[in-house]
Scaffold this active site. Structure first.
Site, PDB file in Angstrom:
ATOM      1  NE  ARG A   1       5.568  -2.459 -11.282  1.00  0.00           N
ATOM      2  CZ  ARG A   1       5.456  -3.241 -12.327  1.00  0.00           C
ATOM      3  NH1 ARG A   1       6.237  -4.285 -12.452  1.00  0.00           N
ATOM      4  NH2 ARG A   1       4.586  -2.999 -13.257  1.00  0.00           N
TER       5      ARG A   1
ATOM      6  CD1 TRP B   1      -4.711   4.259 -21.262  1.00  0.00           C
ATOM      7  CD2 TRP B   1      -6.090   5.888 -21.949  1.00  0.00           C
ATOM      8  NE1 TRP B   1      -3.954   5.190 -21.936  1.00  0.00           N
ATOM      9  CE2 TRP B   1      -4.782   6.199 -22.371  1.00  0.00           C
ATOM     10  CE3 TRP B   1      -7.129   6.763 -22.280  1.00  0.00           C
ATOM     11  CZ2 TRP B   1      -4.493   7.369 -23.096  1.00  0.00           C
ATOM     12  CZ3 TRP B   1      -6.841   7.914 -22.989  1.00  0.00           C
ATOM     13  CH2 TRP B   1      -5.540   8.207 -23.390  1.00  0.00           C
TER      14      TRP B   1
ATOM     15  CE  LYS C   1       2.689   4.479  -9.781  1.00  0.00           C
ATOM     16  NZ  LYS C   1       3.626   3.458  -9.324  1.00  0.00           N
TER      17      LYS C   1
ATOM     18  CB  VAL D   1      -3.795   7.001 -10.552  1.00  0.00           C
ATOM     19  CG1 VAL D   1      -3.046   6.443  -9.343  1.00  0.00           C
ATOM     20  CG2 VAL D   1      -5.282   7.083 -10.248  1.00  0.00           C
TER      21      VAL D   1
ATOM     22  CB  CYS E   1      -0.915  -0.073   1.217  1.00  0.00           C
ATOM     23  SG  CYS E   1      -1.365   1.476   1.962  1.00  0.00           S
TER      24      CYS E   1
ATOM     25  CB  CYS F   1       1.613   1.320   4.172  1.00  0.00           C
ATOM     26  SG  CYS F   1      -0.113   0.897   4.415  1.00  0.00           S
TER      27      CYS F   1
HETATM   28  P1  FAD Z   1       0.477   0.452 -12.024  1.00  0.00           P
HETATM   29  O1  FAD Z   1       0.069   1.879 -12.030  1.00  0.00           O
HETATM   30  O2  FAD Z   1      -0.094  -0.407 -10.979  1.00  0.00           O
HETATM   31  O3  FAD Z   1       0.134  -0.153 -13.442  1.00  0.00           O
HETATM   32  C1  FAD Z   1       0.227  -1.540 -13.713  1.00  0.00           C
HETATM   33  C2  FAD Z   1       0.525  -1.764 -15.168  1.00  0.00           C
HETATM   34  O4  FAD Z   1      -0.569  -1.296 -15.949  1.00  0.00           O
HETATM   35  C3  FAD Z   1       1.717  -0.975 -15.687  1.00  0.00           C
HETATM   36  O5  FAD Z   1       2.885  -1.696 -15.477  1.00  0.00           O
HETATM   37  C4  FAD Z   1       1.388  -0.815 -17.162  1.00  0.00           C
HETATM   38  O6  FAD Z   1       1.733  -2.000 -17.859  1.00  0.00           O
HETATM   39  C5  FAD Z   1      -0.108  -0.709 -17.169  1.00  0.00           C
HETATM   40  N1  FAD Z   1      -0.589   0.677 -17.205  1.00  0.00           N
HETATM   41  C6  FAD Z   1      -0.011   1.790 -16.701  1.00  0.00           C
HETATM   42  N2  FAD Z   1      -0.787   2.855 -16.946  1.00  0.00           N
HETATM   43  C7  FAD Z   1      -1.870   2.411 -17.591  1.00  0.00           C
HETATM   44  C8  FAD Z   1      -3.024   3.047 -18.116  1.00  0.00           C
HETATM   45  N3  FAD Z   1      -3.209   4.365 -18.029  1.00  0.00           N
HETATM   46  N4  FAD Z   1      -3.946   2.272 -18.717  1.00  0.00           N
HETATM   47  C9  FAD Z   1      -3.785   0.933 -18.849  1.00  0.00           C
HETATM   48  N5  FAD Z   1      -2.704   0.291 -18.381  1.00  0.00           N
HETATM   49  C10 FAD Z   1      -1.760   1.018 -17.752  1.00  0.00           C
HETATM   50  N6  FAD Z   1      -1.259   4.421  -4.946  1.00  0.00           N
HETATM   51  C11 FAD Z   1      -1.048   5.519  -4.213  1.00  0.00           C
HETATM   52  O7  FAD Z   1       0.062   5.673  -3.696  1.00  0.00           O
HETATM   53  N7  FAD Z   1      -2.022   6.472  -4.065  1.00  0.00           N
HETATM   54  C12 FAD Z   1      -3.257   6.321  -4.599  1.00  0.00           C
HETATM   55  O8  FAD Z   1      -4.134   7.171  -4.408  1.00  0.00           O
HETATM   56  C13 FAD Z   1      -3.528   5.149  -5.337  1.00  0.00           C
HETATM   57  N8  FAD Z   1      -4.752   4.930  -5.865  1.00  0.00           N
HETATM   58  C14 FAD Z   1      -5.011   3.731  -6.488  1.00  0.00           C
HETATM   59  C15 FAD Z   1      -6.310   3.456  -6.942  1.00  0.00           C
HETATM   60  C16 FAD Z   1      -6.603   2.232  -7.518  1.00  0.00           C
HETATM   61  C17 FAD Z   1      -8.012   1.941  -7.967  1.00  0.00           C
HETATM   62  C18 FAD Z   1      -5.579   1.253  -7.684  1.00  0.00           C
HETATM   63  C19 FAD Z   1      -5.893  -0.082  -8.295  1.00  0.00           C
HETATM   64  C20 FAD Z   1      -4.286   1.533  -7.263  1.00  0.00           C
HETATM   65  C21 FAD Z   1      -4.003   2.758  -6.657  1.00  0.00           C
HETATM   66  N9  FAD Z   1      -2.711   3.050  -6.176  1.00  0.00           N
HETATM   67  C22 FAD Z   1      -2.479   4.203  -5.490  1.00  0.00           C
HETATM   68  C23 FAD Z   1      -1.587   2.162  -6.502  1.00  0.00           C
HETATM   69  C24 FAD Z   1      -0.836   2.666  -7.746  1.00  0.00           C
HETATM   70  O9  FAD Z   1      -1.744   3.156  -8.732  1.00  0.00           O
HETATM   71  C25 FAD Z   1      -0.034   1.558  -8.414  1.00  0.00           C
HETATM   72  O10 FAD Z   1      -0.881   0.464  -8.694  1.00  0.00           O
HETATM   73  C26 FAD Z   1       1.121   1.050  -7.592  1.00  0.00           C
HETATM   74  O11 FAD Z   1       1.933   2.124  -7.189  1.00  0.00           O
HETATM   75  C27 FAD Z   1       1.980   0.048  -8.404  1.00  0.00           C
HETATM   76  O12 FAD Z   1       2.469   0.716  -9.546  1.00  0.00           O
HETATM   77  P2  FAD Z   1       3.047   0.015 -10.830  1.00  0.00           P
HETATM   78  O13 FAD Z   1       4.336   0.651 -11.179  1.00  0.00           O
HETATM   79  O14 FAD Z   1       3.072  -1.439 -10.674  1.00  0.00           O
HETATM   80  O15 FAD Z   1       2.033   0.389 -12.019  1.00  0.00           O
END
Ligand code: FAD
Length: 518
Positions: free
Chosen positions: A373, A449, A471, A455, A41, A44
């Protein structure tokens, strides 16, 4: 084995509650301030430096109070987190000394070290009936107590700090001296006029040192701060640290599964991630609620229904989703216990092997460290996949509004079950603002998307960002050369006529890789 390494390390002055929460927090001679968190999280992770700093700040208050942590994302701790009523992360709870049951924990809402520390003092002070034996008196000293101090106590010194009543310094210094013998620290507040006049105090704060031999002197310090008082008092002749046996970090070390690096093709979606999302949501997130009814049960029913219809499941998993759905269909207007739901999930009645994996296994969502992640990444991946699968179904004449249904299901899932509370609040405000404008399946895919990119933009550079997976506005030109268009003035815009087909291809069945499945 644990699926998560946890955010805190054993060299911090914290106690891990893993496997021992009940025995440590209940019936203890100490008070406890425990943080229940989930390592995946983001909030966290952002809170971690504050919690570590608090632990260092009050480490000398042990054994009057201990700070502790428990990673609720580690499945071996889920039952404990459920038992202690933890519904969102991070949750900080205070347990008074001799607390009897998990529900005696009082929730703290504080976001910085100072507020947390002051709240600890408020709670310790409120424990008049059975304070932790090691805790010094925190209330102001009365005239009578002061006069009789050396008759009734063995200490060599009494330090008296005069301060305004709202100030915590005197009590902080008293707690800083918990482990030290030979001295007591008490406060006097501004409106105790007899003592203020007796000591001729005109400045607040100011301090006096009284000695057993009858001498008394004003404590002259360059700065009237907690740190200078503490330093001064600890340096007095005859004052020394007692040998308190302290409880330390006590967890057995889990192996970190991210040690095994998998080869990942970032242009693919991995079934292992999708199934991990299912596993974790149904077995851990939903399991936090021992009973389910009303809107929450409805959200679960909707979620399972959407999974049954649109999850690109392998055959056995499809059977399980259908079984779960049929079971819930008869009960979603009633009240169920998670235990009964779990029995169906485990396929107890059908002497088959359980078909939902028994642990998470992230591939495309694997972070460079265990706290990065993982689950939130898999949630995004799951719902993008579901919107696209639903739109394919719609194109084949199965439910025109299917992808919209997925969005509403996600909204309900996130608000009822997603453990990252602040994520849920943010997501709900985005949904409340614009989800009703979505008219068809294509718009549903694009809505999710673009909100996800919103986000990403907000989180770029945040503590929770995996440095190996920054990001970005996605898809980058590397994956979709035509999606982003650079205008003459340098601004970048999206070409939706390229983005939509890209998303439909990326999250289609054909692009789902089956590598690393168990
Ligand atoms: P993620 O953002 O989890 O993306 C996963 C994969 O999806 C990426 O590796 C890429 O392949 C693909 N992707 C990336 N962007 C897009 C897009 N626009 N459309 C389609 N596919 C895409 N974290 C916080 O710290 N604060 C928050 O307020 C917060 N809100 C969240 C709300 C929700 C509903 C969810 C599910 C998660 C939230 N998170 C939040 C967590 C954060 O968004 C990420 O999921 C987390 O930080 C892991 O990031 P990541 O690098 O794995 O990529």
């Amino acid at each position: 084995a644990s699926a998560h390494g946890g955010l805190y390390s054993r060299d911090e002055p914290l106690v891990s509650l893993a496997g021992a929460a009940r025995s440590l927090l209940l019936g203890s001679r100490s008070s406890w301030l425990a943080e229940f968190y989930a390592s995946w999280c983001g909030h966290c992770q952002q809170f971690k430096p504050t919690w570590s700093a608090l632990a260092r700040d009050v480490q000398d208050w042990r054994p009057a109070i201990y700070t502790a942590v428990l990673d609720c994302a580690d499945e071996s701790n889920s039952d404990t987190c459920g038992e202690f009523g933890i519904l969102g992360y991070p949750t900080v709870k205070f347990f008074r000394a001799f607390a009897e049951k998990p529900s005696d924990g009082i929730r703290f809402q504080a976001h910085n070290v100072k507020d947390l520390r002051e709240k600890i003092i408020d709670h310790l002070e409120a424990q008049k009936e059975s304070p932790p034996p090691a805790c010094p008196p925190l209330e102001p000293i009365s005239t009578n107590e002061l006069e009789q101090f050396f008759v009734n106590n063995n200490e060599e010194y009494l330090a008296v700090i005069f301060e305004k009543s709202k100030i915590y310094m005197g009590r902080e210094v008293a707690l800083d001296m918990v482990q030290f013998e030979g001295i007591a620290v008490r406060r006097v507040v501004e409106d105790q006029t007899d003592l203020v006049e007796k000591f001729k105090v005109s400045m607040f704060p100011s301090g006096f040192l009284l000695c057993r031999n009858g001498s008394m002197s004003e404590i002259a310090l360059e700065e009237q701060t907690r740190a200078s008082y503490t330093k001064f008092l600890r340096s007095l002749p005859g004052v020394k640290r007692a040998n308190y046996p302290l409880i330390g970090w006590s967890e057995t070390v889990h192996s970190d599964p991210t040690d095994v690096t998998k080869t990942v093709d970032r242009s693919k979606v991995y079934m292992a991630d999708l199934e991990s999302a299912l596993h974790y949501s149904l077995r851990v997130e939903v399991a936090r609620f021992t009973t389910l009814e009303g809107d929450r049960l409805k959200a679960l029913y909707g979620y399972v229904n959407v999974l049954r219809k649109f999850f690109p499941a392998r055959p056995y998993l499809r059977t399980l989703l259908n079984t779960l759905y049929s079971w819930l269909r008869l009960r979603w207007k009633t009240k169920i216990s998670y235990k009964d739901f779990e029995d169906v999930l485990d396929n107890k009645k059908q002497s088959q092997k359980a078909v939902l994996s028994s642990d998470v296994n992230y591939v495309g969502c694997q972070g460079s460290k265990s706290e990065y992640r993982g689950f939130p990444c898999s949630v995004w991946t799951l719902f993008h996949t579901l919107t696209v699968q639903a739109s394919e179904a719609a194109a084949q004449g199965r439910g025109k509004l299917a992808a919209k249904e997925v969005l509403y299901t996600m909204r309900n899932y996130v608000s009822q079950f997603f453990g990252c509370e602040e994520c849920a609040t943010h997501f709900e405000s985005m949904a409340a603002e614009s989800i009703v404008l979505v008219r068809n399946s294509d718009e549903a895919i694009l809505w999710l998307w673009s909100r996800h990119n919103q986000v990403n933009k907000r989180l770029a550079g945040a503590e929770s960002e995996d440095p190996k997976f920054p990001k970005v506005q996605w898809p980058t030109p590397e994956f979709c050369p035509l999606c982003q268009v650079t205008q003459e003035d340098g601004t970048v815009t999206w070409d939706l006529t390229s983005v939509l087909p890209f998303l439909k291809t990326h999250f289609s069945k054909n692009n789902i890789a089956l590598d690393y499945l168990v």
